[in-house]
Design a protein around this motif. Sequence first.
Motif, PDB file in Angstrom:
ATOM      1  N   HIS A   1      67.215 -48.582   3.815  1.00 40.61           N
ATOM      2  CA  HIS A   1      66.654 -47.237   3.818  1.00 40.61           C
ATOM      3  C   HIS A   1      65.157 -47.316   3.555  1.00 40.61           C
ATOM      4  N   ALA A   2      64.377 -46.663   4.397  1.00 44.20           N
ATOM      5  CA  ALA A   2      62.931 -46.649   4.249  1.00 44.20           C
ATOM      6  C   ALA A   2      62.451 -45.219   4.004  1.00 44.20           C
TER       7      ALA A   2
ATOM      8  N   GLY B   1      53.790 -51.552   6.219  1.00 43.05           N
ATOM      9  CA  GLY B   1      54.915 -51.445   5.312  1.00 43.05           C
ATOM     10  C   GLY B   1      54.635 -51.436   3.834  1.00 43.05           C
ATOM     11  N   TYR B   2      53.361 -51.405   3.425  1.00 35.17           N
ATOM     12  CA  TYR B   2      53.030 -51.372   1.989  1.00 35.17           C
ATOM     13  C   TYR B   2      53.821 -50.264   1.292  1.00 35.17           C
ATOM     14  N   PRO B   3      54.382 -50.524   0.113  1.00 34.02           N
ATOM     15  CA  PRO B   3      54.197 -51.719  -0.708  1.00 34.02           C
ATOM     16  C   PRO B   3      55.234 -52.824  -0.490  1.00 34.02           C
ATOM     17  N   LEU B   4      56.305 -52.547   0.265  1.00 35.39           N
ATOM     18  CA  LEU B   4      57.364 -53.543   0.413  1.00 35.39           C
ATOM     19  C   LEU B   4      58.074 -53.355   1.739  1.00 35.39           C
ATOM     20  N   ARG B   5      58.274 -54.458   2.434  1.00 36.51           N
ATOM     21  CA  ARG B   5      59.054 -54.408   3.657  1.00 36.51           C
ATOM     22  C   ARG B   5      60.051 -55.559   3.661  1.00 36.51           C
ATOM     23  N   ALA B   6      61.120 -55.376   4.395  1.00 35.52           N
ATOM     24  CA  ALA B   6      62.049 -56.473   4.644  1.00 35.52           C
ATOM     25  C   ALA B   6      61.450 -57.391   5.703  1.00 35.52           C
TER      26      ALA B   6
ATOM     27  N   LYS C   1      64.418 -54.675  12.722  1.00 35.62           N
ATOM     28  CA  LYS C   1      65.387 -54.883  11.651  1.00 35.62           C
ATOM     29  C   LYS C   1      64.707 -55.200  10.312  1.00 35.62           C
ATOM     30  N   SER C   2      63.418 -55.518  10.343  1.00 35.73           N
ATOM     31  CA  SER C   2      62.644 -55.807   9.129  1.00 35.73           C
ATOM     32  C   SER C   2      61.963 -54.519   8.668  1.00 35.73           C
ATOM     33  N   ALA C   3      62.745 -53.641   8.077  1.00 34.19           N
ATOM     34  CA  ALA C   3      62.305 -52.270   7.780  1.00 34.19           C
ATOM     35  C   ALA C   3      61.030 -52.228   6.943  1.00 34.19           C
ATOM     36  N   LYS C   4      60.082 -51.414   7.407  1.00 33.17           N
ATOM     37  CA  LYS C   4      58.866 -51.143   6.643  1.00 33.17           C
ATOM     38  C   LYS C   4      59.160 -50.081   5.588  1.00 33.17           C
ATOM     39  N   TRP C   5      58.319 -50.034   4.547  1.00 30.50           N
ATOM     40  CA  TRP C   5      58.382 -48.982   3.511  1.00 30.50           C
ATOM     41  C   TRP C   5      59.772 -48.904   2.869  1.00 30.50           C
ATOM     42  N   LEU C   6      60.310 -50.072   2.553  1.00 25.63           N
ATOM     43  CA  LEU C   6      61.675 -50.159   2.052  1.00 25.63           C
ATOM     44  C   LEU C   6      61.834 -49.444   0.714  1.00 25.63           C
ATOM     45  N   ARG C   7      62.899 -48.640   0.575  1.00 27.88           N
ATOM     46  CA  ARG C   7      63.165 -47.922  -0.666  1.00 27.88           C
ATOM     47  C   ARG C   7      64.578 -48.121  -1.197  1.00 27.88           C
ATOM     48  N   ALA C   8      65.520 -48.557  -0.358  1.00 26.44           N
ATOM     49  CA  ALA C   8      66.890 -48.733  -0.845  1.00 26.44           C
ATOM     50  C   ALA C   8      67.654 -49.689   0.057  1.00 26.44           C
ATOM     51  N   ILE C   9      68.608 -50.362  -0.564  1.00 30.00           N
ATOM     52  CA  ILE C   9      69.518 -51.272   0.129  1.00 30.00           C
ATOM     53  C   ILE C   9      70.934 -50.828  -0.208  1.00 30.00           C
ATOM     54  N   GLU C  10      71.677 -50.443   0.810  1.00 30.87           N
ATOM     55  CA  GLU C  10      73.040 -49.943   0.619  1.00 30.87           C
ATOM     56  C   GLU C  10      74.036 -50.931   1.212  1.00 30.87           C
ATOM     57  N   PHE C  11      75.012 -51.334   0.401  1.00 32.17           N
ATOM     58  CA  PHE C  11      76.047 -52.263   0.856  1.00 32.17           C
ATOM     59  C   PHE C  11      77.270 -51.469   1.316  1.00 32.17           C
ATOM     60  N   LEU C  12      77.771 -51.821   2.504  1.00 33.25           N
ATOM     61  CA  LEU C  12      78.806 -51.019   3.156  1.00 33.25           C
ATOM     62  C   LEU C  12      79.961 -51.890   3.651  1.00 33.25           C
TER      63      LEU C  12
END
Length: 198
Positions: free
Chosen positions: A110-111, A145-150, A159-170
């Motif tokens: 999630h970005a 993607g600052y401050p964090l990207r995959a 698939k290397s999401a910019k502006w990453l805010r959450a990682i959800e496991f499904l």
Amino acid sequence: MFFGKITKKKDNERVPPNQNVTTRWPVLHYGNVPYYKDLSEWDLKIYGMVENPATFTYEELMALPKSSPTNDIHCVTGWSRLDNAWEGVAVKEVVKDIGIHPLAKYVLLHAEEGWTTNLPLDDFLKETSLLAHTHNGQSLTPEHGYPLRAVVPHLYFWKSAKWLRAIEFLPMETPGFWEKNGYHMYGDPWKEERFSWD
């Protein structure tokens, strides 16, 4: 769109089919670019099918052991950029204490502004997967993607999401924004999995 110096390298084993090598780093996105003046309210959430959901502040992420890989990146639009030097935290380091449920098979990244992309769990957990804050010795720019990207270099770069805010496991595959809009669910550049009809 001009990518700077481009060389065609059909026979180079590092370059997937029908990609052009560029020395520049084109900026491609849809929507607004988020700008941060203060990271005190920024965080990264990890949740879903995990025993120990976590929320990291930026300072907490920066305190984790560093990783500094160099890799090639390949965009679905047809450009490749070789020898990118990153700094960040290995994905395996970030998730090592969350207790991923055995039935979790996918992640949804999630970005900002609701952007998402999906990955099989095994791909996300590869040794080469990174959460990056620095590229070629400089902090990521907001456009990149600052401050964090995959960084998941073995797949097309959306698939290397910019502006990453959450990682959800499904437990099952859930298409992200681009996958819902015609991009391939997996995105292997060596198989040219660009679009859902490929």
